[in-house]
Design an enzyme around this catalytic site. Sequence first.
Site, PDB file in Angstrom:
ATOM      1  N   ALA A 117       0.851  -1.185   0.000  1.00  0.00           N
ATOM      2  CA  ALA A 117       0.000   0.000   0.000  1.00  0.00           C
ATOM      3  C   ALA A 117       0.888   1.237   0.000  1.00  0.00           C
ATOM      4  O   ALA A 117       2.098   1.147   0.231  1.00  0.00           O
ATOM      5  CB  ALA A 117      -0.896   0.017   1.232  1.00  0.00           C
ATOM      6  N   LYS A 118       0.311   2.376  -0.276  1.00  0.00           N
ATOM      7  CA  LYS A 118       1.036   3.638  -0.156  1.00  0.00           C
ATOM      8  C   LYS A 118       0.040   4.762   0.022  1.00  0.00           C
ATOM      9  O   LYS A 118      -1.079   4.686  -0.480  1.00  0.00           O
ATOM     10  CB  LYS A 118       1.866   3.894  -1.425  1.00  0.00           C
ATOM     11  CG  LYS A 118       2.981   4.894  -1.221  1.00  0.00           C
ATOM     12  CD  LYS A 118       4.165   4.250  -0.546  1.00  0.00           C
ATOM     13  CE  LYS A 118       5.229   5.265  -0.191  1.00  0.00           C
ATOM     14  NZ  LYS A 118       6.421   4.578   0.364  1.00  0.00           N
TER      15      LYS A 118
END
Lengths: 220, 222
Positions: A117-118
Amino acid sequence: MAATTVYKEPAPRVDTENPLESMMSRFNIAAEILGLDDTTYEVLKAPDKQVIVHMPVSMDDGKVRVFEGYRVVHNTILGPSKGGIRYDMHVHLDEVKALAAWMTWKCAVVDIPYGGAKGGIICDPTTMSVGEIERLTRAYTVAMKDVFGPDRDIPAPIWAPAPRDGLDYGRIFQDRGLDCLGCRDGQAPGNGRLAGPHRGYRPRRNGIDAGRAQQAGHEA
Amino acid sequence: MVSTLAALNKLGMKPEETSVAVQGFGNVGSWAAKLLFDKGLKVKGVSDISGAYWNDNGINIDEAIAYKNAHSGRLEGFEGADPMDPTKLLTSAVDVIVPAAVEDVITEHNAPFIQAKLIVEGANGPTSASADPIINEKGIMVVPDILANSGGVTVSYFEWVQNKQGFKWSLDMVTERADRIMTEAFEKVYVTSQKYSVPMRIAAYVVAIDKVAQTYKYRGGY
């Protein structure tokens, strides 16, 4: 020696390639070598989830500014997604998508049970006070309350502007009566922290977190 | 930097006979420089936001870090090295370059001039896709970002595990386990690159995508 020219980080970009395209071009080559089936290719080429939020934040001058923030969860088949949050004026959803996928590959290549994720917030932390950054970080955490969680999506303050971010996530999660422990990492020592040191392993930039990593090393 | 040593080993290069330039002297860069310096590599060049610095006899990284810490995080004015043109750092005469600052610093424009035999990507995405073919053509080994800097997420994972279990590991346990994971990952990527005759970057993607794809297959994810 040649005369010193002015060097700024982030360095001037000679190539302004789309980071998502850059990542995908390599992904495509690897997929072809592997003979990846079409279904898995389709699943992996796009992120599982993209969340866009607008966060009103009280600034020091008394005005309210609305910031735009993103969280992209690329994939969670290997485990809860993991990834930091960028605070930068140049944050772009395509870049966040690329970095989220990057996290999936990073975790998979070392074979740890995390997905990728980011997050990103469009802001210029260099012109903001610590209080403003803290309020923005809290607003972001609240906005993402349904996304974050120790067994769902774990933020890490990789591009965080202030060393207190890890602490803030923990605290906000606590405020909300959520189990925050698993969400906390990379935070300042002396906070009931159980974790090991980051010494030499922490992918932080621009020296922002160097002091903290060193302290953590000494603490252990 | 476990992967740097593993790569040197594959290339048949001895650490004490190897020179290196590190771009970026923040957390990744300064620690990379420090660890390589401790292993006997000659760190000839470093750069940070204030400029680039060069010492043909090798920079004493302990002194550089001490200087940086005493001068608001910058190397400006450090006497253990001479200022140099920062745009020339990555193409300087060294065996290893470690881009550990920002993305897209190795491009089709400067890749043809790289003299190093090994690139270790400390930063995320320091090499633009257009530079890949040039680097491959020149036979330069690349330890790609997704492998080289995955130590960070590995140690974050250790923290999460410890927090979940309420069990604090010792520093030795953390270091030993992280080193083992990094060594195994490097070996797996290296073997994959040999197996398919592809560069390390593609091999790293192959290993990662294969892992995810296999997991979908066994779990029946869709």
